[in-house]
Scaffold this motif. Structure first.
Motif, mmCIF file in Angstrom:
data_model
loop_
_atom_site.group_PDB
_atom_site.id
_atom_site.type_symbol
_atom_site.label_atom_id
_atom_site.label_comp_id
_atom_site.label_asym_id
_atom_site.label_seq_id
_atom_site.Cartn_x
_atom_site.Cartn_y
_atom_site.Cartn_z
ATOM 1 N N ALA A 35 0.831 -1.205 0.000
ATOM 2 C CA ALA A 35 0.000 0.000 0.000
ATOM 3 C C ALA A 35 0.864 1.253 0.000
ATOM 4 O O ALA A 35 0.540 2.238 -0.678
ATOM 5 C CB ALA A 35 -0.949 -0.006 1.186
ATOM 6 N N ALA A 36 1.965 1.227 0.727
ATOM 7 C CA ALA A 36 2.859 2.386 0.750
ATOM 8 C C ALA A 36 3.433 2.653 -0.638
ATOM 9 O O ALA A 36 3.508 3.807 -1.085
ATOM 10 C CB ALA A 36 3.976 2.171 1.772
ATOM 11 N N VAL A 37 3.828 1.599 -1.341
ATOM 12 C CA VAL A 37 4.354 1.754 -2.701
ATOM 13 C C VAL A 37 3.236 2.218 -3.637
ATOM 14 O O VAL A 37 3.431 3.129 -4.445
ATOM 15 C CB VAL A 37 4.985 0.443 -3.207
ATOM 16 C CG1 VAL A 37 5.329 0.531 -4.685
ATOM 17 C CG2 VAL A 37 6.217 0.106 -2.382
ATOM 18 N N ALA A 38 2.065 1.616 -3.525
ATOM 19 C CA ALA A 38 0.940 1.999 -4.378
ATOM 20 C C ALA A 38 0.558 3.464 -4.156
ATOM 21 O O ALA A 38 0.314 4.193 -5.119
ATOM 22 C CB ALA A 38 -0.255 1.091 -4.121
ATOM 23 N N PRO A 88 13.119 -7.157 -1.707
ATOM 24 C CA PRO A 88 12.334 -5.946 -1.959
ATOM 25 C C PRO A 88 11.031 -6.260 -2.678
ATOM 26 O O PRO A 88 10.860 -7.347 -3.225
ATOM 27 C CB PRO A 88 13.255 -5.127 -2.856
ATOM 28 C CG PRO A 88 14.044 -6.148 -3.595
ATOM 29 C CD PRO A 88 14.231 -7.294 -2.630
ATOM 30 N N LEU A 89 10.153 -5.308 -2.689
ATOM 31 C CA LEU A 89 8.868 -5.479 -3.362
ATOM 32 C C LEU A 89 9.040 -5.493 -4.873
ATOM 33 O O LEU A 89 9.866 -4.777 -5.419
ATOM 34 C CB LEU A 89 7.922 -4.344 -2.990
ATOM 35 C CG LEU A 89 7.358 -4.386 -1.579
ATOM 36 C CD1 LEU A 89 6.635 -3.090 -1.269
ATOM 37 C CD2 LEU A 89 6.412 -5.559 -1.421
ATOM 38 N N ARG A 110 11.148 -3.644 -9.761
ATOM 39 C CA ARG A 110 11.634 -3.854 -8.385
ATOM 40 C C ARG A 110 11.748 -2.496 -7.705
ATOM 41 O O ARG A 110 12.262 -1.546 -8.264
ATOM 42 C CB ARG A 110 12.990 -4.540 -8.382
ATOM 43 C CG ARG A 110 13.557 -4.683 -6.970
ATOM 44 C CD ARG A 110 14.815 -5.504 -6.911
ATOM 45 N NE ARG A 110 14.441 -6.898 -7.097
ATOM 46 C CZ ARG A 110 15.136 -7.756 -7.840
ATOM 47 N NH1 ARG A 110 16.216 -7.385 -8.465
ATOM 48 N NH2 ARG A 110 14.727 -8.999 -7.948
ATOM 49 N N VAL A 111 11.262 -2.442 -6.460
ATOM 50 C CA VAL A 111 11.354 -1.238 -5.650
ATOM 51 C C VAL A 111 12.658 -1.307 -4.878
ATOM 52 O O VAL A 111 12.886 -2.243 -4.102
ATOM 53 C CB VAL A 111 10.165 -1.134 -4.670
ATOM 54 C CG1 VAL A 111 10.289 0.105 -3.804
ATOM 55 C CG2 VAL A 111 8.846 -1.143 -5.434
ATOM 56 N N ARG A 117 12.887 0.015 -10.711
ATOM 57 C CA ARG A 117 13.647 -0.386 -11.890
ATOM 58 C C ARG A 117 13.018 -1.619 -12.546
ATOM 59 O O ARG A 117 12.637 -2.565 -11.854
ATOM 60 C CB ARG A 117 15.084 -0.742 -11.512
ATOM 61 C CG ARG A 117 15.834 0.360 -10.825
ATOM 62 C CD ARG A 117 16.325 1.383 -11.846
ATOM 63 N NE ARG A 117 17.061 2.438 -11.180
ATOM 64 C CZ ARG A 117 16.618 3.678 -11.067
ATOM 65 N NH1 ARG A 117 15.476 4.017 -11.564
ATOM 66 N NH2 ARG A 117 17.339 4.599 -10.461
ATOM 67 N N PRO A 118 12.945 -1.625 -13.888
ATOM 68 C CA PRO A 118 12.469 -2.828 -14.576
ATOM 69 C C PRO A 118 13.500 -3.946 -14.453
ATOM 70 O O PRO A 118 14.703 -3.697 -14.529
ATOM 71 C CB PRO A 118 12.313 -2.380 -16.028
ATOM 72 C CG PRO A 118 13.135 -1.148 -16.164
ATOM 73 C CD PRO A 118 13.281 -0.546 -14.806
#
Length: 126
Positions: A35-38, A88-89, A110-111, A117-118
């Motif tokens: 959720a934080a990343v989203a 990592p996410l 990847r976060v 980064r892809p």
């Protein structure tokens, strides 16, 4: 920006404009790290989409894929793919390409501490 989430099957869904985001469940609630990343994506989704599309262009000849060099990569949805405990996410951006009937193009992102980064792409025929 904090997104609004609704239950969808065994996970959760939010939206940034027309783009749906699929997140995992963690003990009956939205996975907090996802959720934080989203939530952070809400302000940077156009840039993330452009980064992922440029990554696809490194490997995909759009003329061969759909007959049109200028066909746009259309972002359809975002899916957090890894197990909820993954670090990592990693999340996936799912694209379609006009003229590539039934094709689903995915870029895993990847976060990291240095940004998103892809890391891989795939194509599925549906």
């Amino acid at each position: 920006m904090t997104l609004s989430y609704t239950r969808a099957g065994s996970g959760w869904v939010a939206a940034i404009g027309p783009i749906r985001l699929h997140l995992d469940d963690r003990n009956g609630a939205v996975h907090p790290a996802q959720a934080a990343v989203a939530d952070a994506m809400a302000g940077s989704l156009p840039e993330l989409r452009a980064t992922a599309a440029a990554y696809l262009d490194l490997f995909v000849d759009r003329h061969k894929a759909c007959g049109d060099d200028a066909a746009a990569w259309w972002l359809d949805e975002v899916e957090f793919r890894d197990h909820p405990a993954s670090d990592p996410l990693v999340y996936a951006l799912h694209f379609t390409l006009a003229g590539d009937e039934g094709g689903l193009w995915t870029v895993d992102m990847r976060v990291g501490v240095d940004g998103h980064r892809p890391i891989r792409f795939e194509r599925r025929q549906g």
